[in-house]
Design a protein around this motif. Sequence first.
Motif, PDB file in Angstrom:
ATOM      1  N   ASP A  92      36.012  -9.114 -29.676  1.00 12.81           N
ATOM      2  CA  ASP A  92      36.882  -9.124 -30.852  1.00 12.81           C
ATOM      3  C   ASP A  92      36.623 -10.356 -31.717  1.00 12.81           C
ATOM      4  OD1 ASP A  92      38.059  -6.689 -30.285  1.00 12.81           O
ATOM      5  OD2 ASP A  92      39.877  -7.569 -29.398  1.00 12.81           O
ATOM      6  N   ALA A  93      36.353 -11.496 -31.082  1.00  9.77           N
ATOM      7  CA  ALA A  93      36.073 -12.720 -31.843  1.00  9.77           C
ATOM      8  C   ALA A  93      34.801 -12.570 -32.687  1.00  9.77           C
ATOM      9  CB  ALA A  93      35.945 -13.910 -30.893  1.00  9.77           C
ATOM     10  N   LEU A  94      33.861 -11.785 -32.213  1.00 13.18           N
ATOM     11  CA  LEU A  94      32.647 -11.520 -32.986  1.00 13.18           C
ATOM     12  C   LEU A  94      32.915 -10.544 -34.134  1.00 13.18           C
ATOM     13  CD1 LEU A  94      30.113 -11.023 -30.056  1.00 13.18           C
ATOM     14  CD2 LEU A  94      30.087 -12.904 -31.717  1.00 13.18           C
ATOM     15  N   ILE A  95      33.746  -9.551 -33.869  1.00 12.21           N
ATOM     16  CA  ILE A  95      34.006  -8.473 -34.820  1.00 12.21           C
ATOM     17  C   ILE A  95      34.948  -8.900 -35.949  1.00 12.21           C
ATOM     18  CG2 ILE A  95      35.137  -6.206 -35.030  1.00 12.21           C
ATOM     19  CD1 ILE A  95      34.091  -5.661 -32.109  1.00 12.21           C
ATOM     20  N   VAL A  96      36.021  -9.599 -35.625  1.00 16.25           N
ATOM     21  CA  VAL A  96      37.088  -9.911 -36.587  1.00 16.25           C
ATOM     22  C   VAL A  96      36.576 -10.570 -37.872  1.00 16.25           C
ATOM     23  CG1 VAL A  96      39.149 -11.363 -36.933  1.00 16.25           C
ATOM     24  CG2 VAL A  96      38.993  -9.843 -34.962  1.00 16.25           C
ATOM     25  N   ALA A 135      28.557  -4.308 -30.042  1.00 11.90           N
ATOM     26  CA  ALA A 135      28.474  -5.764 -29.848  1.00 11.90           C
ATOM     27  C   ALA A 135      28.045  -6.100 -28.426  1.00 11.90           C
ATOM     28  CB  ALA A 135      29.824  -6.413 -30.179  1.00 11.90           C
ATOM     29  N   TRP A 136      28.597  -5.364 -27.452  1.00 10.28           N
ATOM     30  CA  TRP A 136      28.228  -5.622 -26.060  1.00 10.28           C
ATOM     31  C   TRP A 136      26.745  -5.323 -25.837  1.00 10.28           C
ATOM     32  CZ3 TRP A 136      25.993  -3.566 -21.842  1.00 10.28           C
ATOM     33  CH2 TRP A 136      26.154  -4.261 -20.641  1.00 10.28           C
ATOM     34  N   GLU A 137      26.268  -4.199 -26.358  1.00  5.91           N
ATOM     35  CA  GLU A 137      24.855  -3.856 -26.181  1.00  5.91           C
ATOM     36  C   GLU A 137      23.943  -4.837 -26.901  1.00  5.91           C
ATOM     37  OE1 GLU A 137      23.697   0.485 -25.047  1.00  5.91           O
ATOM     38  OE2 GLU A 137      24.781   0.567 -26.954  1.00  5.91           O
ATOM     39  N   PHE A 138      24.328  -5.296 -28.081  1.00  3.83           N
ATOM     40  CA  PHE A 138      23.520  -6.315 -28.767  1.00  3.83           C
ATOM     41  C   PHE A 138      23.347  -7.531 -27.859  1.00  3.83           C
ATOM     42  CE2 PHE A 138      24.777  -5.090 -33.410  1.00  3.83           C
ATOM     43  CZ  PHE A 138      23.733  -4.189 -33.490  1.00  3.83           C
ATOM     44  N   PRO A 173      16.547  -1.459 -28.384  1.00  2.99           N
ATOM     45  CA  PRO A 173      16.332  -2.079 -29.704  1.00  2.99           C
ATOM     46  C   PRO A 173      17.615  -2.082 -30.541  1.00  2.99           C
ATOM     47  CG  PRO A 173      14.571  -0.528 -29.192  1.00  2.99           C
ATOM     48  CD  PRO A 173      15.629  -0.351 -28.134  1.00  2.99           C
ATOM     49  N   TRP A 174      17.779  -3.112 -31.339  1.00  2.00           N
ATOM     50  CA  TRP A 174      19.010  -3.253 -32.114  1.00  2.00           C
ATOM     51  C   TRP A 174      19.255  -2.050 -33.020  1.00  2.00           C
ATOM     52  CZ3 TRP A 174      20.016  -3.674 -37.401  1.00  2.00           C
ATOM     53  CH2 TRP A 174      18.920  -3.793 -38.233  1.00  2.00           C
ATOM     54  N   ARG A 175      18.198  -1.476 -33.579  1.00  2.00           N
ATOM     55  CA  ARG A 175      18.371  -0.315 -34.462  1.00  2.00           C
ATOM     56  C   ARG A 175      18.835   0.915 -33.678  1.00  2.00           C
ATOM     57  NH1 ARG A 175      13.601   1.163 -37.366  1.00  2.00           N
ATOM     58  NH2 ARG A 175      12.418   0.229 -35.685  1.00  2.00           N
ATOM     59  N   VAL A 176      18.429   1.017 -32.420  1.00  2.00           N
ATOM     60  CA  VAL A 176      18.896   2.118 -31.571  1.00  2.00           C
ATOM     61  C   VAL A 176      20.382   1.932 -31.274  1.00  2.00           C
ATOM     62  CG1 VAL A 176      18.676   3.223 -29.305  1.00  2.00           C
ATOM     63  CG2 VAL A 176      16.620   2.591 -30.594  1.00  2.00           C
ATOM     64  N   GLY A 232      26.321  -6.361 -39.779  1.00  2.00           N
ATOM     65  CA  GLY A 232      26.641  -7.769 -39.967  1.00  2.00           C
ATOM     66  C   GLY A 232      26.476  -8.580 -38.691  1.00  2.00           C
ATOM     67  N   LEU A 233      26.704  -7.947 -37.549  1.00  2.00           N
ATOM     68  CA  LEU A 233      26.565  -8.642 -36.256  1.00  2.00           C
ATOM     69  C   LEU A 233      25.112  -8.758 -35.797  1.00  2.00           C
ATOM     70  CD1 LEU A 233      29.345  -7.370 -33.811  1.00  2.00           C
ATOM     71  CD2 LEU A 233      29.010  -9.670 -34.704  1.00  2.00           C
ATOM     72  N   ALA A 234      24.309  -7.778 -36.114  1.00  5.21           N
ATOM     73  CA  ALA A 234      22.932  -7.730 -35.600  1.00  5.21           C
ATOM     74  C   ALA A 234      22.140  -9.011 -35.873  1.00  5.21           C
ATOM     75  CB  ALA A 234      22.207  -6.503 -36.136  1.00  5.21           C
ATOM     76  N   PRO A 235      22.140  -9.534 -37.101  1.00  2.00           N
ATOM     77  CA  PRO A 235      21.358 -10.765 -37.334  1.00  2.00           C
ATOM     78  C   PRO A 235      21.866 -11.961 -36.530  1.00  2.00           C
ATOM     79  CG  PRO A 235      21.935  -9.702 -39.410  1.00  2.00           C
ATOM     80  CD  PRO A 235      22.705  -9.005 -38.329  1.00  2.00           C
ATOM     81  N   GLN A 236      23.150 -11.956 -36.224  1.00  2.00           N
ATOM     82  CA  GLN A 236      23.747 -13.039 -35.436  1.00  2.00           C
ATOM     83  C   GLN A 236      23.381 -12.911 -33.957  1.00  2.00           C
ATOM     84  OE1 GLN A 236      28.020 -13.091 -35.937  1.00  2.00           O
ATOM     85  NE2 GLN A 236      28.323 -14.309 -34.096  1.00  2.00           N
ATOM     86  N   LEU A 237      23.396 -11.677 -33.438  1.00  2.00           N
ATOM     87  CA  LEU A 237      23.201 -11.463 -32.003  1.00  2.00           C
ATOM     88  C   LEU A 237      21.761 -11.116 -31.621  1.00  2.00           C
ATOM     89  CD1 LEU A 237      26.490  -9.484 -31.278  1.00  2.00           C
ATOM     90  CD2 LEU A 237      26.050 -11.932 -30.967  1.00  2.00           C
ATOM     91  N   ARG A 238      20.982 -10.612 -32.559  1.00  2.00           N
ATOM     92  CA  ARG A 238      19.576 -10.265 -32.314  1.00  2.00           C
ATOM     93  C   ARG A 238      18.698 -10.804 -33.454  1.00  2.00           C
ATOM     94  NH1 ARG A 238      18.550  -5.320 -29.227  1.00  2.00           N
ATOM     95  NH2 ARG A 238      20.127  -5.221 -27.605  1.00  2.00           N
ATOM     96  N   PRO A 239      18.782 -12.110 -33.745  1.00  2.00           N
ATOM     97  CA  PRO A 239      18.098 -12.652 -34.930  1.00  2.00           C
ATOM     98  C   PRO A 239      16.582 -12.421 -34.947  1.00  2.00           C
ATOM     99  CG  PRO A 239      18.848 -14.434 -33.497  1.00  2.00           C
ATOM    100  CD  PRO A 239      19.440 -13.161 -32.966  1.00  2.00           C
ATOM    101  N   THR A 240      15.916 -12.624 -33.834  1.00  2.00           N
ATOM    102  CA  THR A 240      14.450 -12.480 -33.791  1.00  2.00           C
ATOM    103  C   THR A 240      14.048 -11.039 -34.068  1.00  2.00           C
ATOM    104  OG1 THR A 240      14.389 -14.263 -32.170  1.00  2.00           O
ATOM    105  CG2 THR A 240      12.413 -12.888 -32.368  1.00  2.00           C
TER     106      THR A 240
END
Length: 177
Positions: free
Chosen positions: A90-94, A116-119, A126-129, A156-164
């Motif tokens: 929730d802290a990531l999503i809010v 978010a958990w899977e990221f 893969p993040w796109r999956v 919005g979360l993907a670049p934060q959690l899967r930046p590379t």
Amino acid sequence: MSDEHPTTPPRLPAKAPGRTATGARKASAKSARSRSREFALQALYQHMVGGNDVDAIDRFTRDLAGFHKADSVHYDALLHGCIEQAAALDALIVPLLDRKLAEISPIEHAVMWIGAWEFQHAADVPWRVVLNECIELAKEFGGTDGHKYVNAVLNGLAPQLRPTEVEADKASGKARG
């Protein structure tokens, strides 16, 4: 009166492989992982809405028709991981929401937890999956436009959690930047 007789029936519009006429995924086309996400979503919904005990939810869910076709290891990881890490998820999503978390549908909320958990914990996916699977879950189980909201938040979360991974896709043109 015409003597012309059609020799072939009219062609119906072709539908995408693995999809029903409405565009939903056919059950037979779903992977074991996709099924595990569906069962995890149903279980998380029970947890969020009913406040039921996770072990009771788990037993109930495993008895549902079709569970044997799901990836039970991934289901376990999603169910227990999302519940155990609910506050952190929730802290990531809010920060990405345009409204209070309490105003988000429990379905979309649970789908965002799954994404978010899977990221964070399913680097083999893969993040796109992850993103596409969560959009499909929201389309299938959520409100009319809930999938658009899920898409925006998880994008919005993907670049934060899967930046590379996200940067590599942007550089290759596979992801919009």
